[in-house]
Design a protein around this motif. Structure first.
Motif, PDB file in Angstrom:
ATOM      1  N   UNK A  36      75.823  71.973  20.027  1.00  0.00           N
ATOM      2  CA  UNK A  36      75.884  70.545  19.711  1.00  0.00           C
ATOM      3  C   UNK A  36      77.283  69.970  19.946  1.00  0.00           C
ATOM      4  N   UNK A  37      78.304  70.712  19.578  1.00  0.00           N
ATOM      5  CA  UNK A  37      79.676  70.251  19.834  1.00  0.00           C
ATOM      6  C   UNK A  37      79.955  70.194  21.333  1.00  0.00           C
ATOM      7  N   UNK A  38      79.444  71.175  22.065  1.00  0.00           N
ATOM      8  CA  UNK A  38      79.616  71.187  23.516  1.00  0.00           C
ATOM      9  C   UNK A  38      78.921  69.980  24.141  1.00  0.00           C
ATOM     10  N   UNK A  39      77.725  69.682  23.678  1.00  0.00           N
ATOM     11  CA  UNK A  39      76.990  68.520  24.202  1.00  0.00           C
ATOM     12  C   UNK A  39      77.716  67.227  23.869  1.00  0.00           C
ATOM     13  N   UNK A  40      78.258  67.143  22.667  1.00  0.00           N
ATOM     14  CA  UNK A  40      79.025  65.943  22.304  1.00  0.00           C
ATOM     15  C   UNK A  40      80.225  65.749  23.225  1.00  0.00           C
ATOM     16  N   UNK A  41      80.907  66.835  23.572  1.00  0.00           N
ATOM     17  CA  UNK A  41      82.027  66.738  24.515  1.00  0.00           C
ATOM     18  C   UNK A  41      81.556  66.264  25.888  1.00  0.00           C
ATOM     19  N   UNK A  42      80.414  66.784  26.318  1.00  0.00           N
ATOM     20  CA  UNK A  42      79.862  66.376  27.617  1.00  0.00           C
ATOM     21  C   UNK A  42      79.533  64.884  27.607  1.00  0.00           C
ATOM     22  N   UNK A  43      78.857  64.436  26.559  1.00  0.00           N
ATOM     23  CA  UNK A  43      78.443  63.031  26.485  1.00  0.00           C
ATOM     24  C   UNK A  43      79.631  62.082  26.303  1.00  0.00           C
ATOM     25  N   UNK A  44      80.599  62.474  25.487  1.00  0.00           N
ATOM     26  CA  UNK A  44      81.777  61.634  25.255  1.00  0.00           C
ATOM     27  C   UNK A  44      82.591  61.427  26.526  1.00  0.00           C
ATOM     28  N   UNK A  45      82.568  62.415  27.394  1.00  0.00           N
ATOM     29  CA  UNK A  45      83.373  62.355  28.615  1.00  0.00           C
ATOM     30  C   UNK A  45      82.550  62.012  29.851  1.00  0.00           C
ATOM     31  N   UNK A  46      81.308  61.578  29.634  1.00  0.00           N
ATOM     32  CA  UNK A  46      80.417  61.159  30.721  1.00  0.00           C
ATOM     33  C   UNK A  46      80.302  62.210  31.829  1.00  0.00           C
ATOM     34  N   UNK A  47      80.157  63.465  31.414  1.00  0.00           N
ATOM     35  CA  UNK A  47      80.000  64.546  32.381  1.00  0.00           C
ATOM     36  C   UNK A  47      78.529  64.799  32.643  1.00  0.00           C
ATOM     37  N   UNK A  48      78.268  65.442  33.757  1.00  0.00           N
ATOM     38  CA  UNK A  48      76.925  65.917  34.072  1.00  0.00           C
ATOM     39  C   UNK A  48      76.915  67.422  33.830  1.00  0.00           C
ATOM     40  N   UNK A  49      75.728  67.947  33.624  1.00  0.00           N
ATOM     41  CA  UNK A  49      75.604  69.393  33.465  1.00  0.00           C
ATOM     42  C   UNK A  49      76.151  70.102  34.701  1.00  0.00           C
ATOM     43  N   UNK A  50      75.943  69.496  35.849  1.00  0.00           N
ATOM     44  CA  UNK A  50      76.447  70.061  37.109  1.00  0.00           C
ATOM     45  C   UNK A  50      77.972  70.218  37.085  1.00  0.00           C
ATOM     46  N   UNK A  51      78.676  69.255  36.463  1.00  0.00           N
ATOM     47  CA  UNK A  51      80.137  69.343  36.375  1.00  0.00           C
ATOM     48  C   UNK A  51      80.562  70.605  35.624  1.00  0.00           C
ATOM     49  N   UNK A  52      79.838  70.915  34.567  1.00  0.00           N
ATOM     50  CA  UNK A  52      80.176  72.086  33.753  1.00  0.00           C
ATOM     51  C   UNK A  52      79.797  73.374  34.485  1.00  0.00           C
ATOM     52  N   UNK A  53      78.575  73.432  34.967  1.00  0.00           N
ATOM     53  CA  UNK A  53      78.070  74.664  35.587  1.00  0.00           C
ATOM     54  C   UNK A  53      78.831  75.007  36.862  1.00  0.00           C
ATOM     55  N   UNK A  54      79.182  74.012  37.648  1.00  0.00           N
ATOM     56  CA  UNK A  54      79.858  74.284  38.922  1.00  0.00           C
ATOM     57  C   UNK A  54      81.308  74.716  38.747  1.00  0.00           C
ATOM     58  N   UNK A  55      81.866  74.517  37.565  1.00  0.00           N
ATOM     59  CA  UNK A  55      83.274  74.847  37.353  1.00  0.00           C
ATOM     60  C   UNK A  55      83.499  76.069  36.480  1.00  0.00           C
ATOM     61  N   UNK A  56      82.448  76.769  36.106  1.00  0.00           N
ATOM     62  CA  UNK A  56      82.640  77.950  35.267  1.00  0.00           C
ATOM     63  C   UNK A  56      81.662  79.054  35.649  1.00  0.00           C
ATOM     64  N   UNK A  57      82.121  80.261  35.467  1.00  0.00           N
ATOM     65  CA  UNK A  57      81.243  81.421  35.647  1.00  0.00           C
ATOM     66  C   UNK A  57      81.120  82.159  34.321  1.00  0.00           C
ATOM     67  N   UNK A  58      81.631  81.557  33.264  1.00  0.00           N
ATOM     68  CA  UNK A  58      81.658  82.212  31.958  1.00  0.00           C
ATOM     69  C   UNK A  58      80.340  82.118  31.212  1.00  0.00           C
ATOM     70  N   UNK A  59      79.499  81.162  31.565  1.00  0.00           N
ATOM     71  CA  UNK A  59      78.242  80.981  30.843  1.00  0.00           C
ATOM     72  C   UNK A  59      77.142  81.842  31.455  1.00  0.00           C
ATOM     73  N   UNK A  60      76.355  82.441  30.593  1.00  0.00           N
ATOM     74  CA  UNK A  60      75.203  83.199  31.079  1.00  0.00           C
ATOM     75  C   UNK A  60      74.103  82.218  31.455  1.00  0.00           C
ATOM     76  N   UNK A  61      73.118  82.711  32.154  1.00  0.00           N
ATOM     77  CA  UNK A  61      71.975  81.871  32.514  1.00  0.00           C
ATOM     78  C   UNK A  61      71.286  81.347  31.256  1.00  0.00           C
ATOM     79  N   UNK A  62      71.171  82.192  30.243  1.00  0.00           N
ATOM     80  CA  UNK A  62      70.561  81.766  28.973  1.00  0.00           C
ATOM     81  C   UNK A  62      71.351  80.624  28.339  1.00  0.00           C
ATOM     82  N   UNK A  63      72.685  80.710  28.380  1.00  0.00           N
ATOM     83  CA  UNK A  63      73.525  79.645  27.826  1.00  0.00           C
ATOM     84  C   UNK A  63      73.325  78.342  28.594  1.00  0.00           C
TER      85      UNK A  63
END
Length: 75
Positions: A36-63
């Protein structure tokens, strides 16, 4: 004092603020499992899920799937 390009070593790259933000989002997920905190950061900064996923390899597929599911349900 502002940095000038000739003040920096030739191999230095000024860090992209978006990359710092994505690092913060992924750290919240990996360290505290607080989606929920991660989603709030995404929404507050007008990011897309693609912005997060394309810039990190730290998240698992489940995450990524859980983050996407919760993000879709918030919008």
């Amino acid at each position: 004092m502002a940095l000038r390009s000739y003040d920096l070593p030739s191999n230095y790259h000024i860090e992209d603020p978006l990359n710092k933000l994505v690092y913060q989002i992924t750290s919240v997920i990996k360290n505290t499992r607080d989606f929920n905190s991660a989603i709030n950061l995404i929404l507050q900064n007008n990011l897309k899920l693609e912005d997060v996923v394309s810039r990190t390899a730290r998240l698992t597929l489940e995450d990524v799937v859980k983050l996407a599911d919760l993000l879709i349900s918030k919008k």
